[in-house]
Scaffold this motif. Structure first.
Motif, PDB file in Angstrom:
ATOM      1  N   ASN A  10       2.962  51.182  57.832  1.00 20.07           N
ATOM      2  CA  ASN A  10       1.426  51.630  57.734  1.00 20.07           C
ATOM      3  C   ASN A  10       0.732  50.669  58.854  1.00 20.07           C
ATOM      4  O   ASN A  10      -0.102  51.350  59.289  1.00 20.07           O
ATOM      5  CB  ASN A  10       0.830  51.012  56.219  1.00 20.07           C
ATOM      6  N   GLN A  33      -0.314  53.580  50.872  1.00 18.01           N
ATOM      7  CA  GLN A  33      -0.584  53.598  52.138  1.00 18.01           C
ATOM      8  C   GLN A  33      -1.920  52.503  52.312  1.00 18.01           C
ATOM      9  O   GLN A  33      -2.427  52.975  53.260  1.00 18.01           O
ATOM     10  CB  GLN A  33      -0.973  55.128  52.379  1.00 18.01           C
ATOM     11  N   SER A  77      -5.745  59.094  56.361  1.00 23.95           N
ATOM     12  CA  SER A  77      -4.422  59.155  55.703  1.00 23.95           C
ATOM     13  C   SER A  77      -4.656  58.893  54.115  1.00 23.95           C
ATOM     14  O   SER A  77      -5.803  58.809  53.686  1.00 23.95           O
ATOM     15  CB  SER A  77      -3.978  57.842  56.138  1.00 23.95           C
ATOM     16  N   VAL A 103      -1.985  61.755  57.758  1.00 24.06           N
ATOM     17  CA  VAL A 103      -0.771  60.827  57.406  1.00 24.06           C
ATOM     18  C   VAL A 103      -0.701  61.087  55.867  1.00 24.06           C
ATOM     19  O   VAL A 103      -1.783  60.854  55.036  1.00 24.06           O
ATOM     20  CB  VAL A 103      -0.894  59.593  57.851  1.00 24.06           C
TER      21      VAL A 103
END
Length: 354
Positions: A10, A33, A77, A103
């Protein structure tokens, strides 16, 4: 030799994005994440960038739409259930031909599932999770170094084709730490005359809109998108092969699972079994031509992923159902061991690949 630093997957995404020129991040924390928004919140302001934690994933994807429309490098993300909330906005971004980076650090599902690794978002990523005829260029790293490299390249590919690019990782890659070289080449420089930045000497102001009441114009938009995707398929399909020249059984795996599969292949080779591996790096476009070539000599295929078997369909389509396709997967956040895959290899070999 370049200096390497120890990074979580990450963290590598953040370092790569900033070095690639990303200055705008919009997101919302969700395990596994959450380090991405945490690191971006700390580092973006130090380079003159903007970090904004939206009130929801839906807000975040629409903020990304706005940033991409003015031509800046921007990203968002999330992880599986959060990424699902972004699908409508992703469809809008694709329809508007806007470059940006997405992401998804996958976790086990369905539903809220588990915070452990998963790969069950394959259909969503490769078939267009939102509405309409659109595609994402989907990059599937299998190491922290490759997460870094593909993040940098993802921004270039997004600008080159004016499309959203997706890094499809998983909880294991997001959380594991490896040594990473952070050297990057200069970012691709692309003129963006379409961007909403005022007239800048033009007669008319740019307008970015995905709604059309003209059927023919709407159909032309779809044709233009498909032409763009055809170019991506021709120029950007990528995979990695191991021992496929004489392999009678070929494993197909991506991401973290490909590393386990490679260990199982090495173990089988050490025992004299003709086993190989194809690792798709682009999940879309899928390396169909490469698999079809391998199918001319292989007797059977074994797909392995952290799902109940979503990539099987693409493998079967790629090889035109010429050879048997077996499957071994784990779900719920569980991961297969090298020995589990090795035993599956032995079972298929004993049955002659049938």
């Amino acid at each position: 030799m370049s200096e390497k630093i120890l990074l979580k997957g990450n963290e590598a995404i953040c370092e790569a994005a900033i070095l690639a020129g990303c200055r705008y991040y919009f997101g919302y924390p969700i395990t596994p994440q959450s380090e991405i928004p945490e690191v971006m919140a700390k580092k973006l302001p130090t380079v003159g960038g903007v970090y904004l934690q939206a009130e929801s994933e839906i807000s975040a994807i629409n903020m990304l739409y706005g940033a991409a429309a003015v031509g800046v490098r921007a990203m968002t993300s999330s992880s599986s259930p959060g990424f699902s909330l972004k699908q409508e906005g992703i469809s809008y971004i694709a329809a508007a031909s806007l470059p940006c980076l997405l992401v998804n650090v996958q976790r086990g599902g369905p539903g809220l599932g588990t915070i452990q690794p998963g790969q069950a978002d394959y259909f969503q990523a490769t078939k267009g999770g939102g509405h309409g005829d659109y595609r994402l260029l989907v990059l599937a790293p299998n190491s922290v170094q490759e997460i870094f490299d593909l993040t940098v390249e993802g921004f270039d590919l997004a600008d080159k084709y004016r499309i959203p690019v997706l890094i499809l990782a998983d909880g294991a890659l997001g959380q594991m730490m490896e040594a990473v070289s952070t050297e990057v080449k200069p970012a691709l420089q692309v003129e963006k005359p379409w961007a909403i930045t005022g007239r800048n000497g033009r007669k008319d102001t740019n307008v970015i809109n995905t709604l059309s009441f003209d059927n023919d114009a709407s159909e032309q938009t779809n044709r233009d998108l498909q032409a763009k995707y055809a170019a991506v398929k021709q120029q950007e399909t990528r995979c990695e092969e191991f021992y496929t020249d004489d392999a009678e059984l070929v494993l197909v795996a991506y991401g973290i699972t490909s590393r386990i599969a490679k260990s199982a292949v090495d173990k089988a080779r050490a025992q004299g079994y003709k086993v190989g591996l194809v690792r798709p790096i682009t999940l879309w476009p899928f390396p169909s031509a490469e698999l079809l070539r391998v199918a001319q000599t292989a007797k059977a295929f074994l797909v392995t992923e952290l799902s109940t078997g979503q990539m099987i369909e693409d493998v079967e389509l790629a090889i035109r159902c010429q050879k048997p396709v077996h499957f071994y997967g784990r779900t719920g956040g569980n991961m297969p061991t090298t020995d589990e895959l090795y035993q599956e290899i032995l079972k298929i070999v004993a049955e002659g690949g049938k």
